[in-house]
Design a protein around this motif. Structure first.
Motif, PDB file in Angstrom:
ATOM      1  N   LEU A   1     -12.844   3.089  -0.318  1.00 36.45           N
ATOM      2  CA  LEU A   1     -13.650   2.795   0.866  1.00 36.45           C
ATOM      3  C   LEU A   1     -14.106   4.085   1.540  1.00 36.45           C
ATOM      4  O   LEU A   1     -15.249   4.191   1.999  1.00 36.45           O
ATOM      5  CB  LEU A   1     -12.847   1.925   1.834  1.00 36.45           C
ATOM      6  CG  LEU A   1     -13.538   1.492   3.126  1.00 36.45           C
ATOM      7  CD1 LEU A   1     -14.846   0.776   2.823  1.00 36.45           C
ATOM      8  CD2 LEU A   1     -12.612   0.587   3.936  1.00 36.45           C
TER       9      LEU A   1
ATOM     10  N   LYS B   1       0.791  -1.223   0.000  1.00 37.67           N
ATOM     11  CA  LYS B   1       0.000   0.000   0.000  1.00 37.67           C
ATOM     12  C   LYS B   1       0.832   1.286   0.000  1.00 37.67           C
ATOM     13  O   LYS B   1       0.319   2.349  -0.348  1.00 37.67           O
ATOM     14  CB  LYS B   1      -0.938   0.001   1.210  1.00 37.67           C
ATOM     15  CG  LYS B   1      -1.939  -1.154   1.221  1.00 37.67           C
ATOM     16  CD  LYS B   1      -2.873  -1.091   0.026  1.00 37.67           C
ATOM     17  CE  LYS B   1      -3.903  -2.183   0.056  1.00 37.67           C
ATOM     18  NZ  LYS B   1      -4.797  -2.162  -1.126  1.00 37.67           N
TER      19      LYS B   1
ATOM     20  N   ASP C   1     -16.223   1.779   8.814  1.00 40.84           N
ATOM     21  CA  ASP C   1     -15.705   1.164   7.591  1.00 40.84           C
ATOM     22  C   ASP C   1     -15.798  -0.359   7.621  1.00 40.84           C
ATOM     23  O   ASP C   1     -15.335  -1.022   6.687  1.00 40.84           O
ATOM     24  CB  ASP C   1     -14.264   1.597   7.334  1.00 40.84           C
ATOM     25  CG  ASP C   1     -13.342   1.328   8.517  1.00 40.84           C
ATOM     26  OD1 ASP C   1     -13.816   0.796   9.540  1.00 40.84           O
ATOM     27  OD2 ASP C   1     -12.145   1.676   8.428  1.00 40.84           O
ATOM     28  N   LYS C   2     -16.381  -0.928   8.685  1.00 37.61           N
ATOM     29  CA  LYS C   2     -16.524  -2.382   8.772  1.00 37.61           C
ATOM     30  C   LYS C   2     -17.948  -2.853   8.477  1.00 37.61           C
ATOM     31  O   LYS C   2     -18.271  -4.028   8.685  1.00 37.61           O
ATOM     32  CB  LYS C   2     -16.120  -2.864  10.169  1.00 37.61           C
ATOM     33  CG  LYS C   2     -14.689  -2.531  10.562  1.00 37.61           C
ATOM     34  CD  LYS C   2     -13.671  -3.097   9.591  1.00 37.61           C
ATOM     35  CE  LYS C   2     -12.249  -2.764  10.021  1.00 37.61           C
ATOM     36  NZ  LYS C   2     -11.248  -3.211   9.018  1.00 37.61           N
TER      37      LYS C   2
ATOM     38  N   LYS D   1     -17.816  -4.271   2.511  1.00 34.01           N
ATOM     39  CA  LYS D   1     -16.765  -5.289   2.544  1.00 34.01           C
ATOM     40  C   LYS D   1     -16.012  -5.398   1.226  1.00 34.01           C
ATOM     41  O   LYS D   1     -14.801  -5.602   1.187  1.00 34.01           O
ATOM     42  CB  LYS D   1     -17.371  -6.638   2.930  1.00 34.01           C
ATOM     43  CG  LYS D   1     -16.331  -7.716   3.189  1.00 34.01           C
ATOM     44  CD  LYS D   1     -16.989  -8.999   3.696  1.00 34.01           C
ATOM     45  CE  LYS D   1     -15.942 -10.053   3.986  1.00 34.01           C
ATOM     46  NZ  LYS D   1     -16.560 -11.308   4.486  1.00 34.01           N
TER      47      LYS D   1
ATOM     48  N   GLY E   1      -9.131  -1.255   6.429  1.00 27.84           N
ATOM     49  CA  GLY E   1     -10.044  -0.166   6.708  1.00 27.84           C
ATOM     50  C   GLY E   1      -9.775   1.047   5.835  1.00 27.84           C
ATOM     51  O   GLY E   1      -8.860   1.064   4.999  1.00 27.84           O
ATOM     52  N   ALA E   2     -10.570   2.089   6.030  1.00 24.60           N
ATOM     53  CA  ALA E   2     -10.440   3.295   5.212  1.00 24.60           C
ATOM     54  C   ALA E   2      -9.185   4.081   5.553  1.00 24.60           C
ATOM     55  O   ALA E   2      -8.533   4.669   4.686  1.00 24.60           O
ATOM     56  CB  ALA E   2     -11.678   4.174   5.382  1.00 24.60           C
TER      57      ALA E   2
ATOM     58  N   ASN F   1      -7.503   4.288   2.002  1.00 23.46           N
ATOM     59  CA  ASN F   1      -8.240   3.553   0.976  1.00 23.46           C
ATOM     60  C   ASN F   1      -9.337   4.481   0.464  1.00 23.46           C
ATOM     61  O   ASN F   1     -10.424   4.558   1.030  1.00 23.46           O
ATOM     62  CB  ASN F   1      -8.827   2.273   1.569  1.00 23.46           C
ATOM     63  CG  ASN F   1      -9.563   1.426   0.534  1.00 23.46           C
ATOM     64  OD1 ASN F   1     -10.025   1.926  -0.488  1.00 23.46           O
ATOM     65  ND2 ASN F   1      -9.667   0.136   0.805  1.00 23.46           N
TER      66      ASN F   1
ATOM     67  N   ASP G   1     -12.992  -3.143   0.843  1.00 22.43           N
ATOM     68  CA  ASP G   1     -11.921  -3.281   1.835  1.00 22.43           C
ATOM     69  C   ASP G   1     -11.271  -4.648   1.663  1.00 22.43           C
ATOM     70  O   ASP G   1     -11.336  -5.515   2.530  1.00 22.43           O
ATOM     71  CB  ASP G   1     -12.500  -3.117   3.240  1.00 22.43           C
ATOM     72  CG  ASP G   1     -11.422  -3.016   4.310  1.00 22.43           C
ATOM     73  OD1 ASP G   1     -10.258  -2.746   3.962  1.00 22.43           O
ATOM     74  OD2 ASP G   1     -11.739  -3.230   5.499  1.00 22.43           O
ATOM     75  N   GLU G   2     -10.602  -4.822   0.532  1.00 22.14           N
ATOM     76  CA  GLU G   2     -10.078  -6.133   0.164  1.00 22.14           C
ATOM     77  C   GLU G   2      -9.052  -6.675   1.149  1.00 22.14           C
ATOM     78  O   GLU G   2      -9.000  -7.875   1.416  1.00 22.14           O
ATOM     79  CB  GLU G   2      -9.453  -6.053  -1.243  1.00 22.14           C
ATOM     80  CG  GLU G   2     -10.459  -5.694  -2.330  1.00 22.14           C
ATOM     81  CD  GLU G   2      -9.795  -5.534  -3.682  1.00 22.14           C
ATOM     82  OE1 GLU G   2      -8.543  -5.612  -3.727  1.00 22.14           O
ATOM     83  OE2 GLU G   2     -10.521  -5.337  -4.679  1.00 22.14           O
ATOM     84  N   ASP G   3      -8.199  -5.815   1.702  1.00 22.03           N
ATOM     85  CA  ASP G   3      -7.135  -6.307   2.570  1.00 22.03           C
ATOM     86  C   ASP G   3      -7.463  -6.161   4.053  1.00 22.03           C
ATOM     87  O   ASP G   3      -6.653  -6.493   4.911  1.00 22.03           O
ATOM     88  CB  ASP G   3      -5.810  -5.590   2.281  1.00 22.03           C
ATOM     89  CG  ASP G   3      -5.951  -4.077   2.275  1.00 22.03           C
ATOM     90  OD1 ASP G   3      -6.929  -3.579   2.866  1.00 22.03           O
ATOM     91  OD2 ASP G   3      -5.105  -3.398   1.676  1.00 22.03           O
ATOM     92  N   GLY G   4      -8.650  -5.622   4.369  1.00 21.39           N
ATOM     93  CA  GLY G   4      -9.068  -5.538   5.762  1.00 21.39           C
ATOM     94  C   GLY G   4      -8.399  -4.454   6.580  1.00 21.39           C
ATOM     95  O   GLY G   4      -8.512  -4.446   7.810  1.00 21.39           O
TER      96      GLY G   4
END
Length: 702
Positions: free
Chosen positions: A589, A79, A551-552, A557, A565-566, A586, A560-563
Motif C-alpha cells: 500500500l 501482521k 491511504d484510504k 482499496k 492502512g499503510a 503495509n 488494503d485488505e485488512d483496513g
C-alpha cells in the motif's frame, strides 16, 4: 428413543474460552471453520484468546484500554510476523535514535563535524537501522538517552547510552544486545533459558529493568556492562517452573511487572504489593558479581490486596482494604511520586520521602471513576494521564504536590487546579499516552499517532517535520526565542496533529511552503501565515485535513485488505527529547501511495533519440517508471546527502526526476476564508475544507 450425541458446540462459551488457549492460532482458526456456530464474532474474534496468543507468541505488552478488542488483537497477530517496523525521531545526540550513526558520508567528516552530527535532530519518523534482522519486535521504550527494543525471542537491544551524564560512554556503536553475567548464554535467540528470556521490561531515565520468563528481575545501568540479578533481603521472590500453571493461590511471591522510574526501581510482587528500591550498580573494579542483594526496600502501603477465588472468609482488615482501595491494576513512578489505579476505578498517589519511603497513600478524588469500572494510568518523569470511560485526563506532578500539601486542610481536594482535558483526546479512541520531558504522544485505536506539547531547540520530538522553519510552521509549530523552541499553536489541540510516516507528505509540505506553483502570487498570504499565529493555526489545520487518509483513496482499496492502512502504529514511546513507535507497515500500500503521487509531465521535453518517447505507456516506459519510483524514494530518504540547491525542483518537492512531476506540482499555497471573516489575499480560487472548518477550542492550557 435415540440418544443424542453431545457436541462441542453444546458447551457454554465460558467453558470454550478455557479450551481455546491450548490451541495454537492455526488450530484455533481451523476449529472456527468447522461449523457456523464457531464463526460468530464472539468466538472467532474472542479477545481473550487473541490477546493471549499475541502476548505469548510475540511478548507484546497488554494494552488495557483495548484488551477487549478481539479484532485488533487478531490483526496484530497476523501482521506482526512480517510487517512490524521501528521508527524514531527527535534529538539524535548520543545515537539514541538508532539511525544517526554509520552514515555513508560520515567518514569524510572531521571529529568535530561528527560530534555536531551526533547532536543533530530528526524531525520526521525514520526507521531504525539494522532492526529487520532482529526478527519480530515485540515492544520498544525510550530512555533518557537511549531506545531499547524487545524481540519476540526475549532479547533486549539498545541504541544510545543509558546514562548520558557519564563521560566514558561511546556514541558510535549501533544496536547492542544487553547481556548477562558470565555463565549465561550471550543471546537468548539461540537458547531456551527462562531465567534470561525477557518477557517484560521498563526503561527509566538512566537504567533498564527486565523481568524474565521465570520471574527473575534483571537490572542494567550501562550498555557495556552485564546485567545484575536483583534479589531482596526482606521480600520473598519466587521463580517457579515456567510450565507450572498459575493459580491465584500460587501467585504469592511472583513478580507481575517491573517499572523503572526517574531515579527509582520498582516491581509489583503478588502478596507484597509495589516494592521500591534504588537502582543497583557494581562497585568499581568488580566485574564478577552477578547478583545484587538489596537490603533497603520500601513497600508501598495498601497495594498488596488480591481477590482470590475460592478463598475462605476474608479478615475484616482485608475486606475493608478491598472496599477502600481494591487490587492494583497499573502504576507509574514519577520523579517525586508514585501513582496507581485499582480495579474499583480509584486512583491513589504517595510521595517519596527520605530513603524513598512512602508513609501513606491518598486517593485522587477528582479522578475517581464513578462507574467503578477499571481506569488506567500512564506517565513518566513529571507528567501522567488517567484513562476512564473514554476520557483522557492529563496533569503534572505539581498537581500531586498541591493535593499532598492540602491533605490535612482540604482532604477532599476540592478546587485544586491542574487537571486538563485536551479536546483532541476526549472520546477519540486514545489507548495510550507517552510522555517526554516537554512533549507527549497519543496512540489511537485506529493506529494513528497525534503529538502535543513542545520540542526544545526544535529537536523534532513532536515528529511533525520542520527541518526548516516554514515546514514546521505548516504543521502548527511556532518557533520562539534564541533557542528556537517549537510550541504547538492552540488550534492543534482541538483535533490533534497527526504524525505522518509517508515520505511523500514531507515532499508535499516542502513544496507548498516554498510557495507552490507561483511563489510571487502567494507571497502576501505566506507573509500573513508567518506573522499571525491565528492564521498559522487555521492554515496548519487545513494542511492537517489535506494530509489525512491518503491511504484510504478508493483506488487503493485492493492493497488494503485488512483496513489497517499503510502505517498502523502498535505502540508509542517517548522520553527526554525523543520519541518512537512500533508500526505495522503495509509495503504494498505504501508503494501504491508513492506511485499515485507521481505522474508524467506532459510539458517536459521528451528525448527525441528515443523512438518510444511519444508512444504512450510501452513496456520500456513502465520499466522507466518503476526505476523512477525507486529513484524518487532514494531522493526522499537521502535528500540530506544530495546537497541540491533549494531552487532545484527535485529538492523543493516539485518533481521526482526528469519527465515526471508530483500530483501537487500545479497547486498553490492555500487561500482560505478565515473563521474571523478575514479573506486571505491572492488571485487564486479559495480552497475549501476537506472535512469542514473546526469549531476550535483555543483556551486550552497545556
Amino acid at each position: 428413543m435415540t440418544e443424542r450425541t453431545a457436541s462441542l458446540v453444546d458447551l457454554p462459551i465460558d467453558i470454550l474460552v478455557l479450551i481455546f488457549p491450548h490451541l495454537d492460532a492455526r488450530s484455533f482458526l481451523s476449529l472456527c471453520r468447522t461449523c457456523k456456530s464457531f464463526q460468530q464474532p464472539s468466538i472467532r474474534l474472542d479477545p481473550a484468546y487473541w490477546r493471549y496468543a499475541t502476548q505469548t507468541t510475540f511478548r507484546v505488552p497488554n494494552q488495557p484500554v483495548v484488551q477487549q478488542d478481539g479484532e485488533r488483537w487478531q490483526k496484530m497477530y497476523r501482521k506482526m510476523l512480517t510487517q512490524s517496523r521501528v521508527f524514531t525521531w527527535g534529538s539524535s545526540s548520543m545515537n539514541r535514535l538508532g539511525h544517526s550513526y554509520n552514515s555513508p558520508w560520515e567518514d569524510r567528516l572531521t571529529p568535530r563535524q561528527r560530534w555536531l552530527h551526533h547532536r543533530s535532530s530528526c524531525t520526521f519518523p525514520t526507521e531504525m537501522d539494522n532492526t529487520q534482522g532482529l526478527g519480530i519486535i515485540a515492544d520498544m521504550q525510550c530512555g533518557g538517552w537511549s531506545t531499547t527494543l524487545l524481540t519476540s525471542k526475549g532479547t533486549l537491544f539498545t541504541v544510545g547510552v543509558l546514562d548520558g551524564l557519564l563521560l566514558h560512554h561511546s556514541v558510535d556503536d549501533g544496536l547492542q544486545a544487553l547481556h548477562f553475567p558470565p555463565g549465561y548464554p550471550r543471546s537468548t535467540t539461540e537458547y531456551d533459558e527462562p531465567s534470561i528470556a525477557i518477557r517484560q521490561f521498563s526503561s527509566g531515565r538512566s537504567h533498564i529493568l527486565g523481568l524474565s520468563d521465570s520471574g527473575r528481575i534483571w537490572s542494567w545501568y550501562d550498555v557495556q556492562e552485564p546485567a545484575l540479578h536483583v534479589k531482596f533481603m526482606h521480600v520473598d521472590i519466587k521463580e517457579p517452573p515456567s510450565r507450572e500453571p498459575a493459580t491465584n493461590q500460587s501467585l504469592y511471591g511472583r513478580v507481575k511487572k517491573v517499572v523503572a522510574g526517574w531515579s527509582l526501581s520498582s516491581a509489583y510482587v503478588y502478596g507484597t504489593g509495589i516494592v521500591l528500591w534504588s537502582p543497583v550498580q557494581r562497585q568499581p573494579n568488580d566485574a564478577e558479581s552477578d547478583t545484587m542483594l538489596v537490603t533497603d526496600t520500601v513497600e508501598v502501603p495498601k497495594t498488596a490486596y488480591q481477590r482470590i477465588k475460592g478463598a475462605s472468609r476474608k479478615s475484616d482488615e482485608d475486606q475493608a482494604l478491598g472496599n477502600e482501595v481494591g487490587v492494583v491494576f497499573n502504576y507509574i513512578i514519577l520523579e517525586h511520586f508514585i501513582v496507581f489505579v485499582t480495579d474499583i476505578g480509584k486512583a491513589f498517589f504517595g510521595r517519596f520521602g527520605e530513603a524513598n519511603k512512602v508513609d501513606e497513600v491518598l486517593e485522587l478524588r477528582a479522578l475517581h471513576n464513578e462507574c467503578r469500572t477499571q481506569s488506567d494510568v500512564q506517565g513518566s518523569f513529571r507528567s501522567f494521564a488517567i484513562f476512564k470511560n473514554g476520557e483522557v485526563i492529563t496533569t503534572h506532578q505539581d498537581y500531586l504536590e498541591r493535593c499532598w500539601e492540602a491533605r490535612h486542610t482540604n482532604p477532599d481536594q476540592s478546587g485544586i487546579e491542574g487537571l486538563k482535558r485536551i479536546p483532541a483526546l476526549q472520546q477519540n479512541d486514545v489507548i495510550s499516552i507517552a510522555f517526554g520531558d516537554y512533549h507527549f504522544l497519543a496512540l489511537h485505536s485506529t493506529g494513528k499517532i497525534t503529538s502535543y506539547g513542545k520540542e526544545l531547540q526544535g529537536c523534532g520530538a513532536l515528529g511533525l517535520g520542520g527541518d526548516g522553519d516554514p515546514e514546521g510552521r505548516t504543521r502548527g509549530i511556532r518557533y520562539t526565542g534564541i533557542t528556537h523552541d517549537g510550541v504547538l499553536v492552540p488550534h492543534a489541540y482541538t483535533h490533534g496533529r497527526q504524525v505522518w510516516f509517508e515520505q511523500e507528505k514531507k515532499k508535499w509540505i516542502t513544496y507548498m511552503t516554498s510557495g507552490g506553483r507561483d511563489p510571487e502570487e502567494a507571497k502576501d498570504r505566506m507573509r500573513l501565515f508567518m506573522q499571525d499565529a491565528n492564521v498559522q493555526g487555521e492554515v496548519s489545520e487545513w494542511f492537517e485535513q489535506e494530509g489525512r487518509d491518503w491511504d484510504k483513496a478508493p483506488a487503493l482499496k485492493d492493497a488494503d485488505e485488512d483496513g489497517l492502512g499503510a502505517y498502523f502504529a502498535l505502540s508509542i514511546s517517548a522520553a527526554g527529547w525523543h520519541s518512537g513507535a512500533l508500526v505495522l507497515v503495509n509495503k504494498k500500500l505504501a508503494d501504491r501511495i508513492r506511485e499515485n503521487s507521481i505522474v508524467k509531465d506532459p510539458e517536459a521535453q521528451t528525448d527525441s533519440t528515443n523512438p518510444e518517447a511519444e508512444q504512450g505507456e510501452s513496456s520500456s516506459d513502465q520499466q522507466q517508471h518503476q526505476e523512477l519510483m525507486q529513484g524518487a524514494m532514494n531522493t526522499l530518504v537521502n535528500h540530506t546527502q544530495t546537497h541540491l540547491a533549494f531552487t532545484d525542483p527535485v529538492a523543493h518537492g516539485a518533481i521526482p526526476g526528469k519527465g515526471y512531476k508530483y500530483i501537487w506540482a500545479d497547486k498553490s499555497f492555500p487561500r482560505l476564508r478565515l473563521s474571523d471573516g478575514t479573506v486571505m489575499p491572492g488571485d487564486v480560487e479559495f480552497d475549501e475544507w476537506r472535512f469542514g472548518r473546526p469549531d476550535w477550542q483555543l483556551d486550552i492550557d497545556v
